[in-house]
Design a protein around this motif. Sequence first.
Motif, mmCIF file in Angstrom:
data_model
loop_
_atom_site.group_PDB
_atom_site.id
_atom_site.type_symbol
_atom_site.label_atom_id
_atom_site.label_comp_id
_atom_site.label_asym_id
_atom_site.label_seq_id
_atom_site.Cartn_x
_atom_site.Cartn_y
_atom_site.Cartn_z
ATOM 1 N N ALA A 28 88.232 79.875 83.928
ATOM 2 C CA ALA A 28 88.566 80.032 82.509
ATOM 3 C C ALA A 28 87.851 78.981 81.660
ATOM 4 C CB ALA A 28 90.080 79.951 82.313
ATOM 5 N N ILE A 33 87.887 79.802 77.670
ATOM 6 C CA ILE A 33 89.196 80.429 77.478
ATOM 7 C C ILE A 33 90.226 79.316 77.390
ATOM 8 C CG2 ILE A 33 90.935 81.944 78.492
ATOM 9 C CD1 ILE A 33 88.570 83.375 79.942
ATOM 10 N N GLU A 37 95.117 81.334 75.121
ATOM 11 C CA GLU A 37 94.490 82.641 75.346
ATOM 12 C C GLU A 37 94.780 83.147 76.752
ATOM 13 O OE1 GLU A 37 90.681 82.180 72.336
ATOM 14 O OE2 GLU A 37 90.552 81.311 74.353
ATOM 15 N N LYS A 95 83.142 84.745 77.381
ATOM 16 C CA LYS A 95 84.514 84.741 76.866
ATOM 17 C C LYS A 95 84.902 86.110 76.313
ATOM 18 C CE LYS A 95 87.587 82.426 73.658
ATOM 19 N NZ LYS A 95 87.840 81.164 72.963
ATOM 20 N N VAL A 99 88.575 87.655 76.348
ATOM 21 C CA VAL A 99 89.389 87.432 75.153
ATOM 22 C C VAL A 99 88.717 88.175 74.007
ATOM 23 C CG1 VAL A 99 90.324 85.720 73.555
ATOM 24 C CG2 VAL A 99 90.069 85.155 75.987
#
Length: 107
Positions: A28, A33, A37, A95, A99
């Motif tokens: 992540a 991230i 998130e 990302k 997200v």
Amino acid sequence: MASEPDFAHNDMASRSRREKAVGLAKFAWDRDISSAELLEMPDDRLRKLARAAGANPPSTRETWTIAAGLLDEKAVWAAAHPDRPEARREHPDEKIMWVKKPIEPWL
């Protein structure tokens, strides 16, 4: 009547959970991230993220909560050490795969 042992929360399980959380947090982090998130992701996306990180998806949110805490710790450390290579994110362009920004309504 003896109570059943709690295998999910013994020392070995805790070490294993933390080890998995470290791998998830690294994945992540490299994709920029944030902890918020990560924790907002639905279960199906978390399972995909875990597989992409090379881990079996955790069976509970507990591992994800630990990973989020590790992301917060890393963010504080990276802010204090911005010139260190470990503070860099290797794949921030990925990302968007994980997200998605909310779609703004037409006015």
